[in-house]
Design a protein around this motif. Structure first.
Motif, PDB file in Angstrom:
ATOM      1  N   VAL A  43     -46.271  45.841  50.751  1.00  0.00           N
ATOM      2  CA  VAL A  43     -45.771  44.464  50.814  1.00  0.00           C
ATOM      3  C   VAL A  43     -44.322  44.390  50.363  1.00  0.00           C
ATOM      4  CG1 VAL A  43     -46.036  42.162  49.821  1.00  0.00           C
ATOM      5  CG2 VAL A  43     -48.039  43.412  50.596  1.00  0.00           C
ATOM      6  N   VAL A  44     -43.998  45.083  49.282  1.00  0.00           N
ATOM      7  CA  VAL A  44     -42.622  45.033  48.768  1.00  0.00           C
ATOM      8  C   VAL A  44     -41.654  45.681  49.756  1.00  0.00           C
ATOM      9  CG1 VAL A  44     -41.113  45.840  46.919  1.00  0.00           C
ATOM     10  CG2 VAL A  44     -43.354  44.889  46.369  1.00  0.00           C
ATOM     11  N   CYS A  45     -42.039  46.822  50.323  1.00  0.00           N
ATOM     12  CA  CYS A  45     -41.159  47.490  51.290  1.00  0.00           C
ATOM     13  C   CYS A  45     -40.987  46.651  52.553  1.00  0.00           C
ATOM     14  CB  CYS A  45     -41.719  48.866  51.638  1.00  0.00           C
ATOM     15  SG  CYS A  45     -41.655  50.047  50.271  1.00  0.00           S
ATOM     16  N   THR A  46     -42.051  46.032  53.008  1.00  0.00           N
ATOM     17  CA  THR A  46     -41.932  45.163  54.178  1.00  0.00           C
ATOM     18  C   THR A  46     -41.003  43.996  53.903  1.00  0.00           C
ATOM     19  OG1 THR A  46     -44.173  45.760  54.855  1.00  0.00           O
ATOM     20  CG2 THR A  46     -43.247  43.773  55.819  1.00  0.00           C
ATOM     21  N   ALA A  47     -41.156  43.415  52.718  1.00  0.00           N
ATOM     22  CA  ALA A  47     -40.270  42.308  52.361  1.00  0.00           C
ATOM     23  C   ALA A  47     -38.817  42.765  52.274  1.00  0.00           C
ATOM     24  CB  ALA A  47     -40.713  41.701  51.034  1.00  0.00           C
ATOM     25  N   PHE A  48     -38.592  43.976  51.761  1.00  0.00           N
ATOM     26  CA  PHE A  48     -37.219  44.483  51.670  1.00  0.00           C
ATOM     27  C   PHE A  48     -36.644  44.756  53.059  1.00  0.00           C
ATOM     28  CE2 PHE A  48     -34.019  47.803  50.965  1.00  0.00           C
ATOM     29  CZ  PHE A  48     -33.244  47.176  50.013  1.00  0.00           C
ATOM     30  N   GLY A  49     -37.467  45.276  53.976  1.00  0.00           N
ATOM     31  CA  GLY A  49     -37.006  45.488  55.339  1.00  0.00           C
ATOM     32  C   GLY A  49     -36.629  44.186  56.025  1.00  0.00           C
ATOM     33  N   ALA A  50     -37.481  43.162  55.808  1.00  0.00           N
ATOM     34  CA  ALA A  50     -37.148  41.855  56.384  1.00  0.00           C
ATOM     35  C   ALA A  50     -35.858  41.314  55.787  1.00  0.00           C
ATOM     36  CB  ALA A  50     -38.298  40.879  56.143  1.00  0.00           C
ATOM     37  N   PHE A  51     -35.666  41.550  54.500  1.00  0.00           N
ATOM     38  CA  PHE A  51     -34.425  41.102  53.856  1.00  0.00           C
ATOM     39  C   PHE A  51     -33.215  41.843  54.413  1.00  0.00           C
ATOM     40  CE2 PHE A  51     -31.384  41.966  50.377  1.00  0.00           C
ATOM     41  CZ  PHE A  51     -30.889  40.684  50.201  1.00  0.00           C
ATOM     42  N   ALA A  52     -33.373  43.148  54.665  1.00  0.00           N
ATOM     43  CA  ALA A  52     -32.264  43.927  55.218  1.00  0.00           C
ATOM     44  C   ALA A  52     -31.912  43.441  56.624  1.00  0.00           C
ATOM     45  CB  ALA A  52     -32.626  45.410  55.238  1.00  0.00           C
ATOM     46  N   HIS A  53     -32.914  43.215  57.455  1.00  0.00           N
ATOM     47  CA  HIS A  53     -32.647  42.736  58.810  1.00  0.00           C
ATOM     48  C   HIS A  53     -31.969  41.361  58.780  1.00  0.00           C
ATOM     49  CE1 HIS A  53     -33.211  42.084  63.100  1.00  0.00           C
ATOM     50  NE2 HIS A  53     -33.769  40.900  62.822  1.00  0.00           N
ATOM     51  N   ASP A  54     -32.456  40.491  57.926  1.00  0.00           N
ATOM     52  CA  ASP A  54     -31.853  39.166  57.826  1.00  0.00           C
ATOM     53  C   ASP A  54     -30.422  39.255  57.312  1.00  0.00           C
ATOM     54  OD1 ASP A  54     -32.255  36.110  57.741  1.00  0.00           O
ATOM     55  OD2 ASP A  54     -31.601  36.571  55.688  1.00  0.00           O
ATOM     56  N   SER A  55     -30.175  40.164  56.388  1.00  0.00           N
ATOM     57  CA  SER A  55     -28.819  40.329  55.860  1.00  0.00           C
ATOM     58  C   SER A  55     -27.871  40.812  56.952  1.00  0.00           C
ATOM     59  CB  SER A  55     -28.826  41.323  54.693  1.00  0.00           C
ATOM     60  OG  SER A  55     -29.625  40.833  53.641  1.00  0.00           O
ATOM     61  N   GLU A  56     -28.350  41.751  57.785  1.00  0.00           N
ATOM     62  CA  GLU A  56     -27.510  42.256  58.869  1.00  0.00           C
ATOM     63  C   GLU A  56     -27.161  41.138  59.854  1.00  0.00           C
ATOM     64  OE1 GLU A  56     -27.502  45.819  62.223  1.00  0.00           O
ATOM     65  OE2 GLU A  56     -29.336  45.269  61.138  1.00  0.00           O
ATOM     66  N   GLN A  57     -28.147  40.342  60.237  1.00  0.00           N
ATOM     67  CA  GLN A  57     -27.875  39.257  61.177  1.00  0.00           C
ATOM     68  C   GLN A  57     -26.926  38.229  60.563  1.00  0.00           C
ATOM     69  OE1 GLN A  57     -28.917  39.161  64.361  1.00  0.00           O
ATOM     70  NE2 GLN A  57     -29.832  41.191  64.013  1.00  0.00           N
ATOM     71  N   ARG A  58     -27.135  37.953  59.324  1.00  0.00           N
ATOM     72  CA  ARG A  58     -26.280  36.969  58.664  1.00  0.00           C
ATOM     73  C   ARG A  58     -24.854  37.467  58.558  1.00  0.00           C
ATOM     74  NH1 ARG A  58     -24.789  36.687  53.590  1.00  0.00           N
ATOM     75  NH2 ARG A  58     -26.328  38.269  52.972  1.00  0.00           N
ATOM     76  N   LEU A  59     -24.682  38.747  58.181  1.00  0.00           N
ATOM     77  CA  LEU A  59     -23.336  39.294  58.072  1.00  0.00           C
ATOM     78  C   LEU A  59     -22.658  39.384  59.436  1.00  0.00           C
ATOM     79  CD1 LEU A  59     -23.930  42.123  55.447  1.00  0.00           C
ATOM     80  CD2 LEU A  59     -22.697  39.979  55.116  1.00  0.00           C
ATOM     81  N   THR A  60     -23.425  39.707  60.471  1.00  0.00           N
ATOM     82  CA  THR A  60     -22.833  39.759  61.818  1.00  0.00           C
ATOM     83  C   THR A  60     -22.318  38.389  62.229  1.00  0.00           C
ATOM     84  OG1 THR A  60     -24.308  41.580  62.447  1.00  0.00           O
ATOM     85  CG2 THR A  60     -23.304  40.298  64.225  1.00  0.00           C
ATOM     86  N   ARG A  61     -23.099  37.359  62.011  1.00  0.00           N
ATOM     87  CA  ARG A  61     -22.642  36.008  62.350  1.00  0.00           C
ATOM     88  C   ARG A  61     -21.426  35.605  61.516  1.00  0.00           C
ATOM     89  NH1 ARG A  61     -28.284  35.141  62.365  1.00  0.00           N
ATOM     90  NH2 ARG A  61     -28.147  34.254  60.260  1.00  0.00           N
ATOM     91  N   GLU A  62     -21.435  36.037  60.266  1.00  0.00           N
ATOM     92  CA  GLU A  62     -20.310  35.692  59.403  1.00  0.00           C
ATOM     93  C   GLU A  62     -19.018  36.342  59.893  1.00  0.00           C
ATOM     94  OE1 GLU A  62     -18.984  36.291  54.712  1.00  0.00           O
ATOM     95  OE2 GLU A  62     -21.081  36.570  55.326  1.00  0.00           O
ATOM     96  N   TYR A  63     -19.079  37.622  60.253  1.00  0.00           N
ATOM     97  CA  TYR A  63     -17.875  38.309  60.732  1.00  0.00           C
ATOM     98  C   TYR A  63     -17.452  37.788  62.106  1.00  0.00           C
ATOM     99  CZ  TYR A  63     -17.400  41.743  57.017  1.00  0.00           C
ATOM    100  OH  TYR A  63     -17.161  42.346  55.809  1.00  0.00           O
TER     101      TYR A  63
END
Length: 661
Positions: free
Chosen positions: A45-65
């Motif tokens: 559960v923790v690893c899945t949550a971290f993966g979802a957080f990583a994917h969301d961070s990538e999308q957010r940073l891409t939109r920001e740049y």
């Protein structure tokens, strides 16, 4: 080495033993398997949550740049000099041999557009800043070799007047780009595009920094989950007492078999005094519902049972009267590995045993009275034999007359008239109690108002109630300070009810014991270690029997210890013993007086009395309904059957003693 067993005579193989299914990982206990499973689930559960957080961070940073690049492109495309210069290059491209595609590379490198674009790129730390004409020919680029060439990506969206955000791979690598149309000065005509790109490596670097900062929270969450799993496993072990599932299933089966297969009542309470287990027998004996989870204070238990539950470590059985049952209750604390698990109450029904015990006590008392009679008759026969052999017939006749007057028990029961108590078993019971009392130095007398003309139909209940009252009265008289020590019993039959009054010459009931005299466990006697369940059962049982029949048992006079005797209380000189016996002051008074009413214990009027005594005087009328002291002729029956020479015996009904009924 043991040899294999021989094959059977018929040649057939014996049936194979059924295959016993074993659980996976038999070396691991349930607690360990549960802990491992929980740890795996928490980690997943923790690893899945971290993966979802990583994917969301990538999308957010891409939109920001992308938004940063779009802002730079908009600013650049809005400058007037840029718009005018791009418009000139676009117009030149319409002429043959003109435009950026035919211009020299040095002209483009040193042009104002390339210089401005490079300045903006260095300030914004962008990967590239590219300006094109309306045909997509580069007018600026970080790589001088790319000037004058068409862009590698499709510029149609921007050249059609729309802004575009994209992420794709070009000759500079993976990039995040924003494309904005460049319009001619003072016009909406698109003359080119401003293309600003940011390297994806910058996005990845920023994402790595964010993920590293969140990795600490990931490890902390994982440790908390594992710690919770360990605590839960320990809690599970404590709740199951370290037992495996197979052991728990076997325990439940054995518990059901034991609880519903024994003849005793079992009531189990947890540490908060709530019902956990109750079998059908305890519900029947105690008359309670005992639903699991019910607090013990809401069960409606009697005070005696509650007192046993309050002291479970005493380990002593106690007698309790619940309804019409006599029970033996005991409680003990259940512990495992030094930890208290609750309280266990066991209940056994002794109603039938108690009834048999009362009957056995009555039989023993009667047998003791018969032995006393045999001894007394032997002594009297020795006296008669001596008088006859001494040739004294007149003295022998006088002695026989005195024996006829005193009756078979001598001074045991002063009233020998059998018609006062027509039931033979009741007469024998009173005689036996009188004999037992006399051996203890107490005189048991029958009141002058005694009149029970009918047979007893419930001898067990009658002897139980009377036996308890007589025994208590004899104990009180023997322990009292008044002399002579006496107990008076008066029985009156009213229709089918029996009224019994018991008075003793003891010191009475103390004021501190009067309010709980009929409570279970309350007793005025010293505790008896040999008595099962202790004392304090007789009076509650007698009252319960009386009330079950619609009657009652109560203390009408508590009595008191004797006051010091004064000179005025001395008997006057010349007072004979007979006068003292018949004096009103000779009544059994001073001690406690109990009155019991037992309805439905006597035969109805149309039933003949059992064991009726033979009439000494023939008469056509039934002497049953005649009061004691009067025969058919109105004379004292004690005078009948005697010669005139015999001294007359005073009838006990001539001057009946008074009773505090």
């Amino acid at each position: 080495m043991k040899s294999a067993p021989p094959p059977p005579a018929d040649g057939r193989r014996p049936p194979a033993a059924p295959h016993r299914r074993t659980r996976p990982w038999p070396w691991l206990r349930l607690r360990t398997r549960t802990l491992l499973l929980q740890c795996a689930v928490v980690t997943l559960v923790v690893c899945t949550a971290f993966g979802a957080f990583a994917h969301d961070s990538e999308q957010r940073l891409t939109r920001e740049y992308q938004q940063r690049a779009l802002a730079v492109a908009r600013t650049l495309a809005g400058e007037a000099d840029i718009r005018a210069a791009v418009a000139r290059w676009s117009d030149a491209a319409d002429r043959p041999g003109g435009g950026a595609a035919h211009a020299s590379r040095a002209t483009l490198v040193n042009g104002a557009l390339n210089s401005r674009a490079e300045t903006v790129r260095r300030r914004t730390d962008a990967l590239f800043v590219v300006l094109t004409d309306d045909r997509g020919i580069r007018l600026s680029h970080p790589d001088a070799a790319e000037l004058g060439r068409r862009v590698s990506t499709d510029p149609s969206a921007a050249l059609s007047g729309h802004e575009e955000l994209a992420r794709h791979r070009a000759h500079l690598g993976e990039e995040v780009v924003a494309k904005v149309p460049v319009r001619a000065p003072g016009s909406r005509r698109v003359v080119g595009e401003a293309n600003v790109g940011v390297s994806a490596a910058s996005v990845h670097a920023e994402q790595t920094r964010v993920l590293l900062s969140g990795l600490g929270w990931l490890v902390a969450a994982l440790l908390v989950g594992l710690a919770a799993s360990v605590l839960l496993a320990r809690r599970w072990k404590r709740l199951t007492l370290g037992l495996e599932p197979e052991e728990l299933a076997t325990l439940v089966q054995e518990q059901e078999a034991v609880l519903h297969g024994i003849g005793e009542g079992v009531l189990a309470l947890d540490t908060r005094d709530r019902v956990t287990v109750a079998n059908d027998e305890v519900r029947t004996l105690l008359g309670i519902e005992a639903v699991p989870g019910t607090p013990v204070r809401e069960l409606g238990l009697t005070p005696r049972v509650r007192s046993v539950l309050r002291e479970p470590d005493a380990g002593r059985a106690a007698m309790a009267v619940v309804g019409e049952r006599v029970l033996v209750v005991s409680a003990r604390t259940v512990r495992r590995e030094g930890r208290r698990l609750g309280t266990l109450l066991t209940v056994r029904d002794r109603t039938a045993v108690e009834s048999l015990t009362r009957q056995l006590d009555a039989v023993r008392t009667m047998s003791a009275a018969l032995r006393a009679q045999r001894h007394e008759f032997a002594n009297r026969l020795h006296v008669l034999s001596g008088l006859v052999h001494s040739d004294r017939p007149e003295q022998a006749a006088g002695y026989l007359d005195s024996l006829l007057v005193s009756g078979p028990l001598g001074e045991t029961l002063p009233d020998p008239d059998p018609r006062a108590v027509r039931d033979a078993s009741l007469r024998a019971f009173l005689s036996a109690k009188a004999a037992a009392a006399r051996e203890r130095g107490v005189t048991l007398v029958v009141g002058g108002g005694t009149w029970v003309p009918r047979a007893v139909t419930a001898p067990v209940d009658v002897t139980t109630v009377l036996g308890n009252l007589v025994d208590n009265a004899v104990d009180a008289a023997q322990a009292g300070r008044r002399t002579p020590r006496r107990v008076e019993v008066e029985l009156i039959g009213v229709d089918d009810a029996l009224l019994a009054t018991l008075a003793d010459s003891g010191d009475g009931v103390a004021a501190t014991r009067r309010h709980d005299l009929f409570d279970e466990g309350a007793s005025t006697k010293e505790p008896d270690a040999d008595a099962l369940g202790g004392r304090g059962v007789g009076l509650p049982l007698a009252r319960q029997i009386a009330r079950a029949r619609g009657g009652d048992l109560r203390l009408t006079a508590p009595g008191a210890p004797p006051a010091p005797a004064g000179p005025s209380e001395e008997a006057p000189p010349g007072t004979t013993a007979a006068a003292a016996d018949s004096a009103p002051d000779d009544r059994v008074t001073g001690g406690a007086v109990f009155v019991a009413r037992l309805p439905g214990v006597l035969a109805s009027a149309d039933e003949p009395p059992r064991d009726e005594a033979p009439d000494e005087t023939p008469s056509d009328e039934d002497p049953t309904d005649e009061p004691p002291g009067e025969g058919p002729t109105g004379e004292d029956p004690a005078r009948e059957g005697r010669t005139d020479d015999a001294p007359p015996r005073e009838s006990p009904t001539d001057d009946p003693p008074e009773h505090p009924v």
